[in-house]
Design a protein around this motif. Structure first.
Motif, PDB file in Angstrom:
ATOM      1  N   GLY A 140      15.315  54.364  54.759  1.00  0.00           N
ATOM      2  CA  GLY A 140      14.829  53.045  54.348  1.00  0.00           C
ATOM      3  C   GLY A 140      14.209  52.246  55.480  1.00  0.00           C
ATOM      4  O   GLY A 140      13.964  52.755  56.565  1.00  0.00           O
ATOM      5  N   GLU A 141      13.956  50.987  55.191  1.00  0.00           N
ATOM      6  CA  GLU A 141      13.282  50.079  56.130  1.00  0.00           C
ATOM      7  C   GLU A 141      14.278  49.410  57.076  1.00  0.00           C
ATOM      8  O   GLU A 141      15.480  49.430  56.826  1.00  0.00           O
ATOM      9  CB  GLU A 141      12.555  48.965  55.340  1.00  0.00           C
ATOM     10  N   ILE A 142      13.741  48.768  58.129  1.00  0.00           N
ATOM     11  CA  ILE A 142      14.549  47.876  58.961  1.00  0.00           C
ATOM     12  C   ILE A 142      14.830  46.633  58.118  1.00  0.00           C
ATOM     13  O   ILE A 142      13.924  46.037  57.543  1.00  0.00           O
ATOM     14  CB  ILE A 142      13.786  47.467  60.251  1.00  0.00           C
ATOM     15  N   LEU A 143      16.105  46.261  57.973  1.00  0.00           N
ATOM     16  CA  LEU A 143      16.499  45.172  57.062  1.00  0.00           C
ATOM     17  C   LEU A 143      17.203  44.031  57.793  1.00  0.00           C
ATOM     18  O   LEU A 143      17.865  44.241  58.802  1.00  0.00           O
ATOM     19  CB  LEU A 143      17.451  45.713  55.992  1.00  0.00           C
ATOM     20  N   SER A 144      17.078  42.836  57.230  1.00  0.00           N
ATOM     21  CA  SER A 144      17.836  41.690  57.730  1.00  0.00           C
ATOM     22  C   SER A 144      18.568  41.064  56.560  1.00  0.00           C
ATOM     23  O   SER A 144      18.022  40.975  55.458  1.00  0.00           O
ATOM     24  CB  SER A 144      16.914  40.641  58.336  1.00  0.00           C
ATOM     25  N   GLY A 145      19.814  40.619  56.799  1.00  0.00           N
ATOM     26  CA  GLY A 145      20.558  39.897  55.756  1.00  0.00           C
ATOM     27  C   GLY A 145      20.136  38.433  55.774  1.00  0.00           C
ATOM     28  O   GLY A 145      19.314  38.015  56.569  1.00  0.00           O
ATOM     29  N   ASP A 146      20.744  37.645  54.891  1.00  0.00           N
ATOM     30  CA  ASP A 146      20.357  36.231  54.778  1.00  0.00           C
ATOM     31  C   ASP A 146      21.284  35.293  55.548  1.00  0.00           C
ATOM     32  O   ASP A 146      21.054  34.099  55.599  1.00  0.00           O
ATOM     33  CB  ASP A 146      20.378  35.795  53.308  1.00  0.00           C
ATOM     34  N   ALA A 147      22.379  35.832  56.097  1.00  0.00           N
ATOM     35  CA  ALA A 147      23.390  34.943  56.701  1.00  0.00           C
ATOM     36  C   ALA A 147      22.888  34.343  58.002  1.00  0.00           C
ATOM     37  O   ALA A 147      22.515  35.045  58.920  1.00  0.00           O
ATOM     38  CB  ALA A 147      24.678  35.711  56.951  1.00  0.00           C
ATOM     39  N   GLY A 148      22.902  33.038  58.057  1.00  0.00           N
ATOM     40  CA  GLY A 148      22.498  32.334  59.282  1.00  0.00           C
ATOM     41  C   GLY A 148      23.712  31.893  60.062  1.00  0.00           C
ATOM     42  O   GLY A 148      24.749  32.526  60.017  1.00  0.00           O
ATOM     43  N   GLY A 149      23.562  30.786  60.779  1.00  0.00           N
ATOM     44  CA  GLY A 149      24.664  30.316  61.596  1.00  0.00           C
ATOM     45  C   GLY A 149      25.632  29.492  60.785  1.00  0.00           C
ATOM     46  O   GLY A 149      25.402  29.187  59.653  1.00  0.00           O
TER      47      GLY A 149
END
Length: 408
Positions: free
Chosen positions: A399-408
């Motif tokens: 799959g792709e390089i992914l980022s989650g939505d969790a911020g600070g």
């Protein structure tokens, strides 16, 4: 006085003024722990106790700083790396942090390991205005520059990671019955929160059991038996290395074969998969942001070659299959980048300023496409991962390089 003499005097005076002002501009600035000759770095690691598998991180960092010192240090200064054992016990962490700050007078505390240990020292270090830099835990709370301007994370945060697993399950196995095992502390709960947030409204119907364990337990076998009894066909394994290996082994023993997700902090082949038995780990899914040293695809990679050369010379006894060795190497490179950028202004404030000004930093141990970025409002240096599946004797990326939505 002749005009010529007046000019000469004026010129000399101007020269002195220029010299003194440039002297002011070039003045070196130091806080405790920094001088013309050295930079004192403090560190706290679990060299003993339930999380002792991570002790190799501190040993790798020590070896890397030896390499830096052998090559002339940082802007001519040698790193004095002082690392203490806290046995993954928060009261001991507090004791060691006080020792580093008040007795050893270090410039900063670098990469202390574990969520509960770092939680125990966060307020103290922030009140003392001592950088708690690149902590070795992915808890989301390290990215809170407003309330804790002296604390900064390093690795992708736990909530983003489990959100990515949740999204995968919703897409690939929407009727899943999910059993979760998590460590009953801030580390485990942070991962758990991210996962439930990722499932959203479906969490209540899809999760059949949330089972917690204490880090003081000698074995988690009974928890695994309990999870299997629920009929769960997806297993979310939120454990540190010792318990992760036990879980993989016990699953095989009792013939429980769910779709198995293992948190990134325990995806090490050397310290988890091999002890659990590679045949027992087939098809486990995890995530990665570092290159896997056991993966043949990196054989001719420049970053991997540099890593191997470093280990040959400075840490030959290292277990090269242990992902923690690559972690220690990469985060040490991150610190060297920050200290070089700080130049002759080695104040704690400037160290944090440089740490919060990293732009598209590529390090040899990171996967292609994953870069280090920070700003005054974003204290999460690495925020992307790639999913991996264990096949044969190695992890395979998909799959792709992914980022989650969790911020600070």
């Amino acid at each position: 006085m002749s005009t010529m003499k007046k000019l000469a005097v004026a010129s000399a005076a101007f020269g002195l003024l220029a010299a003194s002002s440039s002297g002011v501009l070039a003045q070196k600035k130091y806080d405790p722990g920094a001088s013309d000759t050295e930079i004192k770095i403090g560190n706290i690691m679990p060299y003993s106790g339930p999380a002792s598998a991570y002790g190799v991180i501190g040993k790798t960092e020590e070896a890397y700083f030896k390499k830096i010192n052998a090559e002339g240090g940082i802007n001519g200064r040698k790193i004095n790396f002082i690392s203490y054992d806290d046995a993954y016990s928060p009261p001991k962490t507090v004791e060691q942090a006080r020792k580093l700050v008040e007795s050893d007078e270090v410039l900063l505390v670098f990469n202390p390991l574990g969520t509960p240990p770092n939680t125990a020292i966060q307020k103290y270090l922030n009140s003392k205005k001592v950088p708690q830099l690149f902590v070795a835990t992915g808890a989301t709370k390290w990215n809170d520059p407003k309330n804790f301007p002296w604390t900064m994370g390093w690795q992708p945060n736990y909530q983003s990671e489990t959100q990515i697993y949740a999204k995968y399950i919703l897409k690939e196995k929407p009727d899943a019955k999910i059993g979760i095992l998590y460590q009953n502390d801030d580390y485990g709960k942070d991962y758990l929160k991210g996962f439930k947030d990722g499932l959203g409204a479906k969490a209540a119907s899809m999760i059949v059991l949330e089972e917690s364990y204490e880090v003081s337990e000698p074995t988690i076998d009974s928890h695994i038996v309990k999870l299997k009894a629920t009929g769960a066909d997806v297993f979310i394994n939120i454990t540190t290395p010792k318990f992760a290996a036990q879980a993989i082994k016990k699953n095989a023993e009792i013939g429980w074969k769910p779709l198995h997700f293992l948190n990134n902090v325990s995806a090490s082949i050397g310290s988890v998969i091999k002890p659990a038995g590679m045949e027992n780990a087939q098809d486990i899914i995890s995530s990665q942001y570092l290159k896997d040293p056991t993966d043949a695809q990196w054989k001719d990679d420049a970053g991997m070659k540099a890593w191997n050369e470093f280990l040959d010379k400075y840490y030959p006894e290292a277990n090269r299959a242990d992902a923690s060795v690559m972690f220690g190497y990469t985060v040490a490179q991150g610190l060297v980048h920050v200290l070089k950028a700080a130049g002759d202004n080695l104040t704690r404030e400037n160290v944090m300023k440089q740490a919060a000004s990293i732009k598209d930093l590529e390090l040899g141990g990171l996967l292609p496409g994953i870069k280090v970025n920070t700003s005054a409002t974003d204290f999460a240096p690495i925020s992307s991962v790639q999913l991996i599946k264990f096949k044969g004797e190695t992890w395979e990326r998909f799959g792709e390089i992914l980022s989650g939505d969790a911020g600070g």
